[in-house]
Design an enzyme around this catalytic site. Structure first.
Site, mmCIF file in Angstrom:
data_model
loop_
_atom_site.group_PDB
_atom_site.id
_atom_site.type_symbol
_atom_site.label_atom_id
_atom_site.label_comp_id
_atom_site.label_asym_id
_atom_site.label_seq_id
_atom_site.Cartn_x
_atom_site.Cartn_y
_atom_site.Cartn_z
ATOM 1 N N ASP A 1 2.378 2.135 3.844
ATOM 2 C CA ASP A 1 1.509 3.303 3.680
ATOM 3 C C ASP A 1 2.379 4.524 3.379
ATOM 4 O OD1 ASP A 1 -0.807 4.747 3.429
ATOM 5 O OD2 ASP A 1 -1.467 4.520 5.502
ATOM 6 N N HIS B 1 1.731 4.853 -1.949
ATOM 7 C CA HIS B 1 0.850 5.755 -2.676
ATOM 8 C C HIS B 1 1.566 6.718 -3.617
ATOM 9 C CE1 HIS B 1 -2.517 4.224 -0.525
ATOM 10 N NE2 HIS B 1 -2.012 4.563 0.637
ATOM 11 N N GLU C 1 0.848 -1.194 0.000
ATOM 12 C CA GLU C 1 0.000 0.000 0.000
ATOM 13 C C GLU C 1 0.879 1.238 0.000
ATOM 14 O OE1 GLU C 1 -2.948 2.468 2.837
ATOM 15 O OE2 GLU C 1 -3.226 0.304 2.992
ATOM 16 N N HIS D 1 -9.293 0.504 -0.103
ATOM 17 C CA HIS D 1 -8.605 1.534 0.676
ATOM 18 C C HIS D 1 -9.642 2.523 1.203
ATOM 19 C CE1 HIS D 1 -6.181 5.186 1.420
ATOM 20 N NE2 HIS D 1 -5.223 4.316 1.704
#
Length: 335
Positions: free
Chosen positions: A297, A9, A7, A171
């Site tokens: 993240d 971004h 995950e 998400h």
């Protein structure tokens, strides 16, 4: 040890800036009073990290031992745009992600960004991304027009992902305005904003999203569909037994399986942003080491803290390797 992070971004300003600032503010993606001309150092540093797919991102991966990031678009994005505009926007984003992967195929993979307001087109874009661009699934940011994925409108996306055998990463995204007003207002603006998203609201809503997919029968209708959720399971690990106790058996609900069994059959969870041993132990005992995947993240959470957490987990070397890369390699078809 090979480490795959799921995950991680990307937000490209030249694309995101096409969405009117007034719509971004109204959507709940940013706190009250936000303006796109803000010049704070922290905000600009975050923007730089999100848009970077070469320099500092790879340097940080090298410094912290992360082998590969699976890139996904954080909102605001195509889910805010209707019709052909949304389809073009998603397609351009995906082409840009594909270029990043092509430049560094040993360091990046990608999840597709979908035009969620147009489900048939979204299903087609998912197939294009998987078959032509080599993407590993799709990432979906919360609700669309206030609707969860169990709504019949989104059936084409679920069935296409199941047919393709690729996972959907659910998400968090901003709650609808009515929910934000009822649950999170009456506090200082920034406090209200954080409570509504990463401070609590996002995680509760994503857990609810999965429960709705189960209770609606959407997962029974798509038993081969694979789902991923982050943030150590979005509160579900501590809730599985409680949910079964309250809802009863799947047969009593008209479902093929009990609620917890459906989740354990079709949902994988990641460590993104949750580097806490007590939360991990709840996830481990509820889901097992075969269903937990490493995530950071990035850049909202730091790579070094995440990898230090991974390296110190109270698990066997074999389970650490599964969490670090083995489960992701198998689920996403990575080499």
């Amino acid at each position: 040890m090979r480490i795959v992070a799921l995950e991680e971004h990307v937000l490209l300003p030249e694309l995101a800036d096409r969405i009117p600032a007034s719509e971004v503010a109204a959507s709940g993606w940013v706190p009250a009073g936000w303006a796109p001309t803000g010049d704070g150092e922290e905000l600009s540093a975050l923007d730089r990290a999100l848009s970077d797919t070469q320099g500092e991102r790879i340097d940080s991966m090298n410094e912290t031992g992360i082998t590969l990031q699976v890139l996904s678009v954080v909102g605001p994005g195509a889910e805010m745009l209707a019709g052909e505009e949304g389809v073009r926007f998603a397609r351009e984003y995906n082409d840009r992600l594909a270029q990043a992967v092509e430049r560094h195929p040993d360091r990046f993979a990608a999840f597709a960004h979908l035009p969620m307001k147009e489900p048939e087109a979204a299903a087609d874009e998912l197939e294009r991304c998987v078959k032509q661009l080599g993407f590993r699934g799709a990432s979906i940011n919360g609700t669309t027009d206030g609707l969860f994925l169990d709504d019949p409108r989104f059936a084409p996306i679920l069935s296409r992902a199941a047919t393709l055998g690729c996972p959907l990463y659910i998400h968090p995204g901003p709650a609808p305005r009515a929910v934000r007003d009822a649950y999170f207002q009456g506090l200082p603006d920034f406090t209200s904003f954080i409570l509504s998203n990463a401070g609590f609201g996002w995680h509760a809503e994503t857990g609810l999203h999965i429960l709705r997919l189960v209770l609606s029968g959407a997962l029974d209708r798509n038993p081969s569909l694979k789902l991923i959720i982050g943030h150590m399971g979005e509160m579900l690990p501590m809730m599985l037994k409680r949910v079964d106790a309250m809802f009863g058996t799947g047969a009593a609900l008209g479902l093929d399986r009990d609620v917890s069994q459906t989740i354990l059959d079709q949902v994988w969870i990641t460590t993104s942003g949750f580097f806490d041993t007590s939360a991990f132990l709840a996830a481990l005992t509820a889901f097992g080491a075969d269903r937990i995947l490493f995530s950071v993240d990035y850049p909202y959470s730091p790579n070094d803290e995440a990898t230090a957490f991974l390296n110190n987990l109270p698990v066997s070397p074999a389970d650490r390797a599964r969490i670090a890369h083995g489960n992701a390699d198998a689920l996403l078809g990575l080499s």
